[in-house]
Design an enzyme around this catalytic site. Structure first.
Site, PDB file in Angstrom:
ATOM      1  N   GLN A  65      41.138  35.324  27.578  1.00  0.00           N
ATOM      2  CA  GLN A  65      41.445  33.756  28.115  1.00  0.00           C
ATOM      3  C   GLN A  65      40.149  33.119  27.453  1.00  0.00           C
ATOM      4  OE1 GLN A  65      41.861  34.392  32.501  1.00  0.00           O
ATOM      5  NE2 GLN A  65      40.134  35.959  32.194  1.00  0.00           N
ATOM      6  N   HIS A 102      39.013  29.559  49.303  1.00  0.00           N
ATOM      7  CA  HIS A 102      38.640  31.059  49.348  1.00  0.00           C
ATOM      8  C   HIS A 102      38.555  31.259  50.828  1.00  0.00           C
ATOM      9  CE1 HIS A 102      36.861  30.670  45.220  1.00  0.00           C
ATOM     10  NE2 HIS A 102      37.503  31.459  45.214  1.00  0.00           N
ATOM     11  N   GLU A 126      35.067  34.851  39.867  1.00  0.00           N
ATOM     12  CA  GLU A 126      33.858  34.006  40.358  1.00  0.00           C
ATOM     13  C   GLU A 126      33.106  34.456  41.410  1.00  0.00           C
ATOM     14  OE1 GLU A 126      37.130  33.125  40.892  1.00  0.00           O
ATOM     15  OE2 GLU A 126      37.323  31.057  41.026  1.00  0.00           O
ATOM     16  N   ASP A 165      42.483  46.182  34.412  1.00  0.00           N
ATOM     17  CA  ASP A 165      44.023  45.636  34.647  1.00  0.00           C
ATOM     18  C   ASP A 165      44.024  45.607  36.356  1.00  0.00           C
ATOM     19  OD1 ASP A 165      47.516  45.771  33.901  1.00  0.00           O
ATOM     20  OD2 ASP A 165      46.408  44.148  34.926  1.00  0.00           O
ATOM     21  N   GLY A 166      44.576  45.040  37.058  1.00  0.00           N
ATOM     22  CA  GLY A 166      44.777  44.891  38.358  1.00  0.00           C
ATOM     23  C   GLY A 166      46.102  45.880  38.507  1.00  0.00           C
ATOM     24  N   ASP A 200      43.632  37.594  43.941  1.00  0.00           N
ATOM     25  CA  ASP A 200      43.094  35.917  43.600  1.00  0.00           C
ATOM     26  C   ASP A 200      43.045  36.163  42.042  1.00  0.00           C
ATOM     27  OD1 ASP A 200      39.930  34.154  44.048  1.00  0.00           O
ATOM     28  OD2 ASP A 200      42.206  33.606  43.688  1.00  0.00           O
ATOM     29  N   PRO A 233      47.183  36.725  31.636  1.00  0.00           N
ATOM     30  CA  PRO A 233      47.018  38.206  31.930  1.00  0.00           C
ATOM     31  C   PRO A 233      47.710  38.441  33.538  1.00  0.00           C
ATOM     32  CG  PRO A 233      44.950  37.070  31.122  1.00  0.00           C
ATOM     33  CD  PRO A 233      46.162  36.058  31.082  1.00  0.00           C
TER      34      PRO A 233
HETATM   35  N1  SAM Z   1      41.322  30.792  42.543  1.00  0.00           N
HETATM   36  C1  SAM Z   1      42.023  30.873  41.178  1.00  0.00           C
HETATM   37  C2  SAM Z   1      43.384  30.480  41.333  1.00  0.00           C
HETATM   38  O1  SAM Z   1      44.015  30.601  42.513  1.00  0.00           O
HETATM   39  O2  SAM Z   1      43.981  30.176  40.364  1.00  0.00           O
HETATM   40  C3  SAM Z   1      41.765  32.237  40.630  1.00  0.00           C
HETATM   41  C4  SAM Z   1      40.379  32.773  40.616  1.00  0.00           C
HETATM   42  S1  SAM Z   1      39.903  33.842  39.665  1.00  0.00           S
HETATM   43  C5  SAM Z   1      38.932  32.984  38.410  1.00  0.00           C
HETATM   44  C6  SAM Z   1      41.317  34.536  38.851  1.00  0.00           C
HETATM   45  C7  SAM Z   1      40.778  35.859  37.996  1.00  0.00           C
HETATM   46  O3  SAM Z   1      42.018  36.516  37.981  1.00  0.00           O
HETATM   47  C8  SAM Z   1      40.116  35.757  36.657  1.00  0.00           C
HETATM   48  O4  SAM Z   1      38.873  35.978  36.821  1.00  0.00           O
HETATM   49  C9  SAM Z   1      40.971  36.481  35.767  1.00  0.00           C
HETATM   50  O5  SAM Z   1      40.092  37.296  34.757  1.00  0.00           O
HETATM   51  C10 SAM Z   1      41.721  37.518  36.826  1.00  0.00           C
HETATM   52  N2  SAM Z   1      42.803  38.234  36.178  1.00  0.00           N
HETATM   53  C11 SAM Z   1      43.984  37.707  35.584  1.00  0.00           C
HETATM   54  N3  SAM Z   1      44.909  38.633  35.360  1.00  0.00           N
HETATM   55  C12 SAM Z   1      44.340  39.717  35.803  1.00  0.00           C
HETATM   56  C13 SAM Z   1      44.953  41.158  35.648  1.00  0.00           C
HETATM   57  N4  SAM Z   1      46.021  41.524  35.255  1.00  0.00           N
HETATM   58  N5  SAM Z   1      44.091  41.979  36.509  1.00  0.00           N
HETATM   59  C14 SAM Z   1      42.938  41.641  37.166  1.00  0.00           C
HETATM   60  N6  SAM Z   1      42.349  40.343  37.175  1.00  0.00           N
HETATM   61  C15 SAM Z   1      43.146  39.547  36.324  1.00  0.00           C
END
Ligand code: SAM
Length: 303
Positions: free
Chosen positions: A34, A65, A89, A141-142, A159, A168
């Site tokens: 990203q 949060h 974050e 990957d979650g 989140d 992703p």
């Molecule tokens: N608060 C924000 C919102 O509501 O849009 C999201 C916060 S956080 C920055 C989102 C996180 O999701 C990012 O750090 C990103 O790398 C992570 N992310 C995206 N796809 C993911 C996946 N498949 N597995 C794990 N983390 C993922």
């Protein structure tokens, strides 16, 4: 009229956008997954932007949060092991660790770059949470983690970035994902997820809620105004046990004190009540709109 600074425009739909006046760009990098930008805004201080979507700002991130984390953490009578997917974050992790009863907080984010950049340019968001001895940080990957981890949790907090095509997070809002998450939740376990805007992406919000309901049986939704998102922001949950919606607001005030949860800036018993007070149109859309999202037919926000 030019006010002498740059503007960052974030689209809620193809026909509606929010403009943020930018003082300067502090950090910009493209990881394998990203685009990460951290900018200094006039109104919200430092802001984390991923692929052009606002994630968190120093000024108002606590609203999002605290609203994501505490309703389910107080609804569950004794959350010991918590799984956070995403949350790069560190704000979600920070809020989970406010609960002294938590013995393990596993945070799984797919992109180490978000964590590194946030720790360097927005350290107040994690506020030391990554260094807490209860924290276990996994870069993966979650979806894969949930399917393979073979561990059990009391609460799962999603989140993750928004459900957008070829991004992703797109397969973490589907029936197959929630089934895998349901399998690693203990008895009385609860899952909550950010579920996009209850105003600008009502269909997507209703779909996430209904998909969770299809897997858990007992599900619900709530929302909160997030200034930097310029919208009411929705959350959806599924529970194997207590329902956050049914918590007595009066009891909550005492519970916050009894459990020794300190430092809350937004969440309280009264706020809990307001989060779950949904306008008729949102309740109606939860009943009548949406569909069941699957891996072969995921749900997406309008933009
Ligand atoms: N608060 C924000 C919102 O509501 O849009 C999201 C916060 S956080 C920055 C989102 C996180 O999701 C990012 O750090 C990103 O790398 C992570 N992310 C995206 N796809 C993911 C996946 N498949 N597995 C794990 N983390 C993922």
């Amino acid at each position: 009229m030019s006010l002498g600074w740059k503007w960052f425009v974030e689209y809620q739909t193809p026909h509606s956008a929010h403009m943020h006046g930018i003082k300067r760009t502090l950090h910009s990098r493209r990881t394998k997954l990203q685009q990460i930008d951290i900018v200094e805004t006039h109104e919200y201080g430092r802001m984390l932007v991923l692929d052009g979507k606002v994630q968190s700002t120093v000024r108002d991130e606590y609203i999002y949060h605290e609203s994501l984390v505490h309703p389910v953490m107080f609804a569950h009578l004794n959350p010991r092991d918590v799984l956070i997917i995403g949350g790069g974050e560190g704000g979600t992790l920070r809020e989970v660790l406010r609960h002294p009863g938590v013995r393990r907080a596993v945070m799984v984010d797919i992109d180490a770059g978000v964590i590194e950049s946030s720790k360097k340019y927005m350290p107040e968001l994690s506020a030391g949470a990554f260094e807490d001895k209860r924290t276990e940080l996994v870069i993966e990957d979650g979806r894969k983690y949930v399917e393979d981890c073979g561990r059990k949790f009391d609460v799962i907090i999603m989140d993750v970035t928004d459900p957008l095509e070829d991004r992703p997070g797109q397969l973490l809002y589907t029936r197959e994902f929630y089934e895998a998450a349901h399998n690693i939740l203990r008895e009385n376990g609860i899952l909550v997820t950010q579920a996009t805007s209850t105003y600008y992406s009502t269909y997507c919000f209703a779909t996430i809620y209904r998909t969770i309901g299809k897997v858990f049986g007992k599900a619900g939704g709530y929302h909160v105004w997030v200034p930097a998102y310029d919208s009411m922001w929705g959350f959806a949950y599924g529970t194997k046990g207590p329902d956050p919606k049914e918590m007595q607001v009066e009891r909550l005030g005492k519970e916050i004190k009894k459990k020794g949860v300190k430092g809350l800036r937004y969440y309280s018993g009264e706020i809990h009540g307001s989060l779950f007070t949904l306008p008729k149109e949102v309740v109606k859309s939860m009943k009548e709109k949406g569909e069941i999202a699957t891996d072969s037919k995921p749900t997406f926000m309008p933009i």
